[in-house]
Design a protein around this motif. Structure first.
Motif, short mmCIF file in Angstrom:
data_model
loop_
_atom_site.label_atom_id
_atom_site.label_comp_id
_atom_site.label_asym_id
_atom_site.label_seq_id
_atom_site.Cartn_x
_atom_site.Cartn_y
_atom_site.Cartn_z
N HIS A 72 -14.01 -6.15 -14.19
CA HIS A 72 -15.13 -6.15 -15.14
C HIS A 72 -15.81 -4.77 -15.17
O HIS A 72 -16.20 -4.29 -16.24
N GLY A 73 -15.93 -4.15 -14.00
CA GLY A 73 -16.61 -2.86 -13.91
C GLY A 73 -15.72 -1.65 -14.10
O GLY A 73 -16.16 -0.51 -13.95
N ARG A 74 -14.42 -1.90 -14.43
CA ARG A 74 -13.49 -0.82 -14.72
C ARG A 74 -13.31 0.13 -13.55
O ARG A 74 -13.18 1.34 -13.72
N TRP A 75 -13.31 -0.43 -12.33
CA TRP A 75 -12.96 0.35 -11.15
C TRP A 75 -11.45 0.47 -11.06
O TRP A 75 -10.72 -0.49 -11.37
N ASN A 76 -10.99 1.59 -10.62
CA ASN A 76 -9.57 1.76 -10.37
C ASN A 76 -9.15 0.82 -9.24
O ASN A 76 -9.75 0.85 -8.15
N PRO A 77 -8.16 -0.04 -9.46
CA PRO A 77 -7.79 -1.03 -8.43
C PRO A 77 -7.31 -0.41 -7.13
O PRO A 77 -7.33 -1.06 -6.08
N THR A 78 -6.87 0.86 -7.18
CA THR A 78 -6.40 1.51 -5.95
C THR A 78 -7.51 2.29 -5.26
O THR A 78 -7.29 2.85 -4.20
N SER A 79 -8.69 2.31 -5.85
CA SER A 79 -9.80 3.07 -5.29
C SER A 79 -10.40 2.35 -4.08
O SER A 79 -10.51 1.11 -4.06
N PRO A 80 -10.83 3.10 -3.05
CA PRO A 80 -11.49 2.47 -1.91
C PRO A 80 -12.94 2.11 -2.20
O PRO A 80 -13.58 1.42 -1.41
N VAL A 81 -13.47 2.54 -3.35
CA VAL A 81 -14.89 2.34 -3.64
C VAL A 81 -15.27 0.86 -3.70
O VAL A 81 -16.25 0.45 -3.05
#
Length: 333
Positions: free
Chosen positions: A303-312
């Protein structure tokens, strides 16, 4: 070589030099904010190289490390230095140099030492405080609902969290990007984002809220009605408003202005460390609230458009679990 005509030496273009027209096309593929940031880094790096008799392009690993040391001495924030390293690397690739040029290992070690020194001095990286739902409700309640600026600010606060929006995404919204979803909510088109550099676009659904003060659908309706009263029914959504509550018809809010809207709301609400709140607090608040409420990471990250591989995203979950799964709660202390 058979099949290839011998070209006079003075007509030969070096194989690792990108032609001006190609450079222009590469620049046009980037977002305006990214391109401005690259130009700023390039200008600063070039000026430093000239004053220190260094070659900026291609630069050596030692030159990059020395430049990073210079930025550290100037008191630049670690995040800004990290972005400068990444930008210099990208500028090399855009110029046709191989990936990994220049080698940044030494520069990153210099940056690591800078981070440790800041942490030891109590000046470590300070994240923008997250705005969770309860905090958001207080901020909206303290924002005027009877002025154009107030209606806009209330919408900025709620949409910022509901979209988990980056400030650049919010600033880029047009009125036509927001459409009813047929089920009482709204669909919002994010034309491009940090993780969508090809500008494919993504539609984010925002259902009607349960709380009147944080119902994005109603707040949008109120704001659009106020714009329509002033003859505005298309074009940019979030617009600049004067201190006299007059509309600057042709001015889109900048990312910095959206930051200031959030900061002013935090000050009005008398939140602790109010000056530290930014537009990112809304995005961080969305992730924090979702993690606290046990929403599956994959759902809210998408939903928030975070990169799925990001550790964030995982960082938000770990922070939430320190509260939800704190072992001290079961120890009877």
């Amino acid at each position: 070589m058979a099949g290839l005509e011998q070209v006079p030496q003075h007509h030969v273009v070096p194989h690792d030099v990108v032609l001006p027209d190609t450079q222009r096309r590469i620049a046009e593929a980037l977002s305006p904010n990214t391109e401005r940031a690259y130009r700023r880094v390039a200008a600063d790096f070039d000026a430093w190289c000239r004053s220190n008799d260094r070659a900026p392009l291609p630069c050596s690993p030692a030159t990059l490390a020395d430049y990073v040391a210079h930025l550290c001495d100037e008191g630049k924030a670690p995040k800004s230095i990290q972005q400068a390293i990444a930008a210099i690397s990208t500028l090399h690739r855009r110029a046709g140099h191989p990936k990994g040029t220049p080698d940044s290992q030494a520069a990153l070690l210099v940056l690591r030492g800078h981070k440790k020194a800041l942490a030891a001095a109590g000046k470590g990286n300070k994240q923008a405080p997250p705005i969770t739902v309860s905090v958001l409700q207080k901020m909206v309640a303290r924002t005027p609902a009877d002025t154009l600026a107030g209606k806009r600010d209330r919408l900025v606060l709620v949409l910022g969290m509901a979209l988990a929006g980056r400030r650049s995404e919010l600033a880029a919204l047009d009125i036509d990007d927001v459409q009813p979803d047929g089920d009482g909510g709204i669909d919002i088109l994010i034309r491009a984002s940090k993780t969508d550099q090809d500008a494919v676009g993504e539609v984010v659904n925002v259902p009607a809220g349960a709380n009147p003060d944080t119902n994005a659908v109603q707040l949008l309706h109120d704001y659009l009605a106020a714009l329509a009263e002033r003859g505005v029914t298309s074009g940019r959504l979030l617009r600049a408003v004067s201190k006299l509550d007059k509309l600057f018809r042709y001015e889109r809010l900048s990312g910095a202005a959206i930051n200031e809207i959030v900061r002013r709301a935090a000050v009005r609400t008398q939140l602790p460390n109010a000056a530290q709140y930014t537009a990112h607090s809304l995005r961080a608040g969305f992730a924090t609230q979702a993690a606290l409420d046990g929403v599956p990471l994959g759902h809210w990250a998408r939903h928030g458009r975070w990169n799925p591989t990001s550790p964030v995203p995982h960082g938000y979950v770990r922070a939430a679990e320190k509260k939800t799964h704190n072992p001290l709660k079961k120890m009877g202390l």
